[in-house]
Design a protein around this motif. Structure first.
Motif, PDB file in Angstrom:
ATOM      1  N   UNK A 194      -2.379   7.158  -4.817  1.00  0.00           N
ATOM      2  CA  UNK A 194      -2.117   5.919  -4.068  1.00  0.00           C
ATOM      3  C   UNK A 194      -2.222   4.720  -4.997  1.00  0.00           C
ATOM      4  N   UNK A 195      -1.580   3.623  -4.573  1.00  0.00           N
ATOM      5  CA  UNK A 195      -1.664   2.348  -5.289  1.00  0.00           C
ATOM      6  C   UNK A 195      -1.567   1.218  -4.285  1.00  0.00           C
ATOM      7  N   UNK A 251     -10.976   5.243  -8.302  1.00  0.00           N
ATOM      8  CA  UNK A 251     -10.315   3.985  -7.956  1.00  0.00           C
ATOM      9  C   UNK A 251     -10.414   3.067  -9.156  1.00  0.00           C
ATOM     10  N   UNK A 252      -9.259   2.741  -9.750  1.00  0.00           N
ATOM     11  CA  UNK A 252      -9.211   1.896 -10.940  1.00  0.00           C
ATOM     12  C   UNK A 252      -8.642   0.534 -10.545  1.00  0.00           C
ATOM     13  N   UNK A 253      -9.474  -0.504 -10.649  1.00  0.00           N
ATOM     14  CA  UNK A 253      -9.089  -1.834 -10.190  1.00  0.00           C
ATOM     15  C   UNK A 253      -9.142  -2.825 -11.338  1.00  0.00           C
ATOM     16  N   UNK A 289      -5.004  -1.772  -7.615  1.00  0.00           N
ATOM     17  CA  UNK A 289      -5.890  -0.603  -7.545  1.00  0.00           C
ATOM     18  C   UNK A 289      -5.030   0.655  -7.593  1.00  0.00           C
ATOM     19  N   UNK A 290      -5.383   1.532  -8.504  1.00  0.00           N
ATOM     20  CA  UNK A 290      -4.719   2.837  -8.637  1.00  0.00           C
ATOM     21  C   UNK A 290      -5.731   3.903  -8.228  1.00  0.00           C
ATOM     22  N   UNK A 306       0.869  -1.177   0.000  1.00  0.00           N
ATOM     23  CA  UNK A 306       0.000   0.000   0.000  1.00  0.00           C
ATOM     24  C   UNK A 306       0.901   1.221   0.000  1.00  0.00           C
ATOM     25  N   UNK A 307       0.760   2.051  -1.021  1.00  0.00           N
ATOM     26  CA  UNK A 307       1.633   3.219  -1.152  1.00  0.00           C
ATOM     27  C   UNK A 307       0.799   4.480  -1.308  1.00  0.00           C
ATOM     28  N   UNK A 308       0.953   5.396  -0.365  1.00  0.00           N
ATOM     29  CA  UNK A 308       0.339   6.715  -0.472  1.00  0.00           C
ATOM     30  C   UNK A 308       1.376   7.630  -1.113  1.00  0.00           C
TER      31      UNK A 308
END
Length: 165
Positions: free
Chosen positions: A107-108, A75-77, A91-92, A61-63
């Motif tokens: 985030x991703x 949110x693109x999943x 998820x982007x 998980x990256x903020x």
């Protein structure tokens, strides 16, 4: 079992961010973003498996940048890999300033979901059919992450066993 294309389960969700979603500085709480990441990821996994799913893990998980009150988060999943009963979904998250049109990658995350039967047991999922070079790269990287998780679980199991002795 027939396979499914990545595009058949890809999911895009958008949500406006309001003051109740933020800290006093106006930055959206990470937990709020995580909630929507999990929802978008689960939706893509359910579209692929056509079963209920449970979240097994969240990887990396990256903020990357703050999301702010008033922005539209998208949110693109998409499913990156399908195993026998589990799926990795990427998820982007993008934040859009609705007044200027500026869009930022904020985030991703990679999540693993397990398909569940009506009896509440893991159940098989369709293979993932890859069409594009990007899908093939994501699948390859997902396989590498899966192997890393397997090795980490084994190290933890050995470490816990040695602590018990």
């Amino acid at each position: 079992m027939e396979g499914k294309y990545v595009s058949e389960s890809a999911t895009i969700m958008s949500q406006r961010m309001f003051p109740q979603d933020a800290n006093p500085a106006g930055n959206i709480h990470g937990g709020v973003i995580l909630r929507y990441i999990d929802l978008a990821g689960a939706t893509a996994a359910m579209r692929h498996s056509r079963t209920p799913v449970v979240t097994k893990s969240i990887d990396r998980m990256e903020f990357r940048a703050p999301a702010l009150v008033g922005e539209l988060l998208t949110f693109k999943a998409s499913v990156n890999m399908a195993g026998s009963t589990s799926m990795e979904v990427g998820v982007r998250v993008e934040a859009e300033d609705l007044l200027t049109g500026e869009v930022r990658h904020t985030a991703s995350a990679y999540l693993t979901f397990v398909a569940m039967s009506a009896e509440g047991r893991p159940t098989s999922v369709q293979p993932l059919l890859l069409e594009t070079d990007v899908e093939k790269r994501r699948h390859r990287e997902a396989s590498e992450r899966r192997e890393t998780r397997r090795k980490e679980r084994e190290r933890e199991r050995v470490s816990q066993k040695s602590q018990q002795d």
